[in-house]
Write an enzyme that holds these catalytic residues in place. Structure first.
Site, PDB file in Angstrom:
ATOM      1  N   HIS A 305      12.804  44.569  54.175  1.00 42.15           N
ATOM      2  CA  HIS A 305      12.045  45.700  54.684  1.00 42.15           C
ATOM      3  C   HIS A 305      13.015  46.785  55.116  1.00 42.15           C
ATOM      4  O   HIS A 305      14.100  46.475  55.612  1.00 42.15           O
ATOM      5  CB  HIS A 305      11.182  45.276  55.886  1.00 42.15           C
ATOM      6  CG  HIS A 305      10.080  46.233  56.173  1.00 42.15           C
ATOM      7  ND1 HIS A 305      10.269  47.363  56.938  1.00 42.15           N
ATOM      8  CD2 HIS A 305       8.793  46.262  55.762  1.00 42.15           C
ATOM      9  CE1 HIS A 305       9.145  48.021  56.993  1.00 42.15           C
ATOM     10  NE2 HIS A 305       8.227  47.388  56.288  1.00 42.15           N
ATOM     11  N   ASP A 362       3.653  41.395  53.130  1.00 43.01           N
ATOM     12  CA  ASP A 362       3.048  41.175  51.816  1.00 43.01           C
ATOM     13  C   ASP A 362       3.289  39.795  51.251  1.00 43.01           C
ATOM     14  O   ASP A 362       2.699  39.427  50.239  1.00 43.01           O
ATOM     15  CB  ASP A 362       3.583  42.207  50.823  1.00 43.01           C
ATOM     16  CG  ASP A 362       3.137  43.595  51.195  1.00 43.01           C
ATOM     17  OD1 ASP A 362       1.977  43.725  51.601  1.00 43.01           O
ATOM     18  OD2 ASP A 362       3.932  44.527  51.109  1.00 43.01           O
TER      19      ASP A 362
HETATM   20  N1  CMC Z   1      15.463  40.460  47.065  1.00 37.44           N
HETATM   21  C1  CMC Z   1      16.786  40.392  46.848  1.00 37.44           C
HETATM   22  N2  CMC Z   1      17.686  41.255  47.356  1.00 37.44           N
HETATM   23  C2  CMC Z   1      17.201  42.235  48.138  1.00 37.44           C
HETATM   24  C3  CMC Z   1      15.824  42.369  48.423  1.00 37.44           C
HETATM   25  C4  CMC Z   1      14.962  41.435  47.852  1.00 37.44           C
HETATM   26  N3  CMC Z   1      13.636  41.506  48.086  1.00 37.44           N
HETATM   27  N4  CMC Z   1      15.622  43.437  49.223  1.00 37.44           N
HETATM   28  C5  CMC Z   1      16.830  43.963  49.447  1.00 37.44           C
HETATM   29  N5  CMC Z   1      17.788  43.240  48.801  1.00 37.44           N
HETATM   30  C6  CMC Z   1      19.243  43.478  48.829  1.00 37.44           C
HETATM   31  C7  CMC Z   1      19.601  44.673  47.965  1.00 37.44           C
HETATM   32  O1  CMC Z   1      19.938  44.272  46.645  1.00 37.44           O
HETATM   33  C8  CMC Z   1      20.780  45.234  48.713  1.00 37.44           C
HETATM   34  O2  CMC Z   1      21.914  44.478  48.376  1.00 37.44           O
HETATM   35  P1  CMC Z   1      23.386  45.170  48.341  1.00 37.44           P
HETATM   36  O3  CMC Z   1      23.634  45.661  49.726  1.00 37.44           O
HETATM   37  O4  CMC Z   1      24.271  44.052  47.922  1.00 37.44           O
HETATM   38  O5  CMC Z   1      23.266  46.276  47.348  1.00 37.44           O
HETATM   39  C9  CMC Z   1      20.454  44.967  50.179  1.00 37.44           C
HETATM   40  O6  CMC Z   1      19.564  43.837  50.169  1.00 37.44           O
HETATM   41  C10 CMC Z   1      19.771  46.133  50.885  1.00 37.44           C
HETATM   42  O7  CMC Z   1      18.701  46.565  50.063  1.00 37.44           O
HETATM   43  P2  CMC Z   1      18.121  48.053  50.046  1.00 37.44           P
HETATM   44  O8  CMC Z   1      17.330  48.246  48.804  1.00 37.44           O
HETATM   45  O9  CMC Z   1      19.216  49.023  50.353  1.00 37.44           O
HETATM   46  O10 CMC Z   1      17.157  47.995  51.293  1.00 37.44           O
HETATM   47  P3  CMC Z   1      16.029  49.009  51.602  1.00 37.44           P
HETATM   48  O11 CMC Z   1      15.873  48.996  53.074  1.00 37.44           O
HETATM   49  O12 CMC Z   1      16.260  50.322  50.972  1.00 37.44           O
HETATM   50  O13 CMC Z   1      14.769  48.372  50.848  1.00 37.44           O
HETATM   51  C11 CMC Z   1      12.741  47.282  50.360  1.00 37.44           C
HETATM   52  C12 CMC Z   1      13.684  47.817  51.454  1.00 37.44           C
HETATM   53  C13 CMC Z   1      11.438  46.825  50.995  1.00 37.44           C
HETATM   54  C14 CMC Z   1      12.399  48.418  49.356  1.00 37.44           C
HETATM   55  C15 CMC Z   1      13.440  46.114  49.625  1.00 37.44           C
HETATM   56  O14 CMC Z   1      13.789  45.091  50.534  1.00 37.44           O
HETATM   57  C16 CMC Z   1      12.587  45.542  48.488  1.00 37.44           C
HETATM   58  O15 CMC Z   1      12.616  46.091  47.377  1.00 37.44           O
HETATM   59  N6  CMC Z   1      11.808  44.447  48.754  1.00 37.44           N
HETATM   60  C17 CMC Z   1      10.913  43.904  47.771  1.00 37.44           C
HETATM   61  C18 CMC Z   1       9.647  44.747  47.741  1.00 37.44           C
HETATM   62  C19 CMC Z   1       8.757  44.513  48.938  1.00 37.44           C
HETATM   63  O16 CMC Z   1       8.483  43.382  49.308  1.00 37.44           O
HETATM   64  N7  CMC Z   1       8.260  45.616  49.518  1.00 37.44           N
HETATM   65  C20 CMC Z   1       7.309  45.561  50.630  1.00 37.44           C
HETATM   66  C21 CMC Z   1       7.794  46.225  51.848  1.00 37.44           C
HETATM   67  S1  CMC Z   1       6.764  45.826  53.246  1.00 37.44           S
HETATM   68  C22 CMC Z   1       5.302  46.621  52.941  1.00 37.44           C
HETATM   69  C23 CMC Z   1       5.271  48.017  53.400  1.00 37.44           C
HETATM   70  O17 CMC Z   1       5.535  48.262  54.597  1.00 37.44           O
HETATM   71  O18 CMC Z   1       4.921  48.865  52.566  1.00 37.44           O
END
Ligand code: CMC
Length: 427
Positions: A305, A362
């Site tokens: 998240h 989710d």
């Molecule tokens: N599975 C594997 N690796 C992950 C995941 C995941 N679900 N989420 C983040 N990472 C890794 C990512 O690859 C990155 O690694 P590195 O630092 O080595 O490059 C690190 O963790 C940080 O990720 P980020 O994309 O910079 O983190 P963010 O804060 O921008 O993204 C997120 C948050 C929710 C978009 C992401 O965690 C994700 O894509 N999760 C899966 C989709 C999901 O479940 N979304 C629902 C969010 S909750 C509902 C809502 O409030 O809308």
């Protein structure tokens, strides 16, 4: 004494005031930053930017805390109802018994939609994604309710807010009925907000429909858990659209469009699809390896998240609700077993521990919604239905804020500098 933050670069030495909220990090007030430094700040994804002041929802992502108007989400989910939380978000205080009765009654008076709107549905293909339909029909409400689009009038704003909260279940149920070719059902206002939605979705005109109180309660909880979430992508979209003075129905349609994406509201659909694809606990290690592989775009859906770097407090309630619903329905879902085992393995894996990736709201909601009988395409629609109250509360707050301005971010331009036009025959 006002604290300041000093910015120094070259010969420039400027101080900017800091502002304190009631709780949470201090913010540096950079409203005059460009005027005083001739520089912009660079913050793609707004990870360090407070775009507004708000008194509605507070999140401490490190601690896994979510408060609505100060009340913890788990207390609200356990003890209150979606109508009560809606009143709280809109008006700032929990309602008295009398206020709750009146509010619920008012909402129930707005559940019908203009009859002409049903013809609007019929223009869609039957296999249209219900979120595509929702983007269209919610935006179209502005063409039907002209008497509540003057955003400068607080009474019209309140009526539009009530209309949106009340009509979303009707519109969502109609999107579902349209996709399966069944007749639309009119609302029945003696039912609860959530019971009414369940009947309009799963009932048929040919038979009476009895609302299962356990499912009704679980659904109401799911609505509470999705009601608001601070300045997330769709809420910021609603605020940005509204900052230009656009009418509330158009702003909500913008929020729905943003919510549709798989990184936001579409994640519960993606999470269930992923759990189904995994199918068997034996295949979990393969998927964990893929999630960790830098060369594989696969991510564990329902994990991680932007704000929570701890357990999403909503996920805990959701997990307990999943157990309760499956028990009530007498279903044992292999997908729930996969979900529980996946959670267990991921929470003990250094990759997920180091990156602070925990299950989010989710992760379990898809399992519950699937058990209740919703097709996956409806999941995000249910999120939109519940989030509407958050959107209208945040939109109202923005319109009443004297510091509100049209949203207009700037950029770091990296394109061509000025050059002369070359006629096509000389290129
Ligand atoms: N599975 C594997 N690796 C992950 C995941 C995941 N679900 N989420 C983040 N990472 C890794 C990512 O690859 C990155 O690694 P590195 O630092 O080595 O490059 C690190 O963790 C940080 O990720 P980020 O994309 O910079 O983190 P963010 O804060 O921008 O993204 C997120 C948050 C929710 C978009 C992401 O965690 C994700 O894509 N999760 C899966 C989709 C999901 O479940 N979304 C629902 C969010 S909750 C509902 C809502 O409030 O809308």
């Amino acid at each position: 004494m006002t604290e300041t933050a000093t910015f120094k670069t070259g010969s420039l030495d400027k101080s900017f005031p800091t502002l304190s909220g009631t709780v949470g990090p201090e913010v540096v007030d950079i409203r005059k930053f460009y005027a005083e430094t001739n520089m912009f700040t660079y913050d793609p994804g707004y990870t360090s930017t407070a775009s507004c002041q708000s008194a509605i929802t507070y999140i401490d992502g490190d601690q896994g805390i979510l408060l609505h108007r100060g009340y913890p989400i788990d207390q609200l989910a356990e003890q209150s109802s979606f109508m009560e939380v809606s009143y709280l978000l809109l008006h700032g205080e929990l309602p008295s018994a009398e206020q709750l009765k009146e509010f619920s009654w008012t909402i129930s008076r707005h559940t019908m939609v203009h009859e002409q709107l049903s013809t609007f549905y019929r223009a869609f293909r039957r296999d249209a994604h219900p979120m595509a339909i929702m983007c269209g029909v919610v935006g179209a409400l502005s063409a039907f309710y002209h008497d509540s689009t003057d955003i400068t009038d607080p009474i019209q704003r309140l009526i539009a807010s009530h209309r949106l909260i009340a009509k979303m279940p009707t519109l969502a149920a109609m999107a579902f009925k349209y996709s399966i070719g069944q007749p639309f059902l009119y609302p029945q206002n003696e039912l609860s907000y959530t019971g009414n939605f369940l009947r309009m979705t799963f009932g048929v005109p040919a038979e009476p429909y009895e609302v299962n109180p356990i499912i009704e309660q679980a659904m109401d909880k799911i609505f509470i858990l999705h009601a608001d979430h601070e300045q997330n992508a769709s809420t910021s979209t609603v605020r940005l659209a509204g900052s230009s003075g656009a009418n509330p129905f158009a702003c909500m349609a913008a929020g729905i469009a943003c919510l549709w994406g798989p990184a936001h509201g579409g994640a519960n659909e993606a999470a269930l699809n992923m759990l189904r694809e995994i199918g068997d606990v034996k295949r979990i290690p393969e998927y964990i390896a893929r999630a960790k592989d830098k060369n594989d775009p696969f991510r564990l859906m329902g994990f991680g998240h932007r704000v929570y770097k701890n357990f999403d407090p909503r996920a805990k309630v959701m997990k307990a609700t999943a157990d309760k619903v499956l028990k009530e329905l007498g279903k044992s879902d292999p997908v729930l077993d996969v979900a529980k085992e996946l959670e267990h393995i991921a929470l003990n894996d250094p990759y997920f521990i180091d990156k602070k990736l925990y299950p989010n709201v989710d992760f379990y909601s898809g399992v519950i919604l699937n058990a209740i009988g919703f097709p996956t395409e409806m999941f995000t629609v249910l999120f939109a239905l519940a989030r509407t109250v958050g959107w209208v509360a945040q939109w109202n707050e923005m319109i009443s804020d004297p510091e509100q301005k049209i949203g207009r971010p700037r950029q770091l331009y990296v394109g061509e500098t000025q050059r002369d036009y070359v006629p096509v025959d000389r290129r």
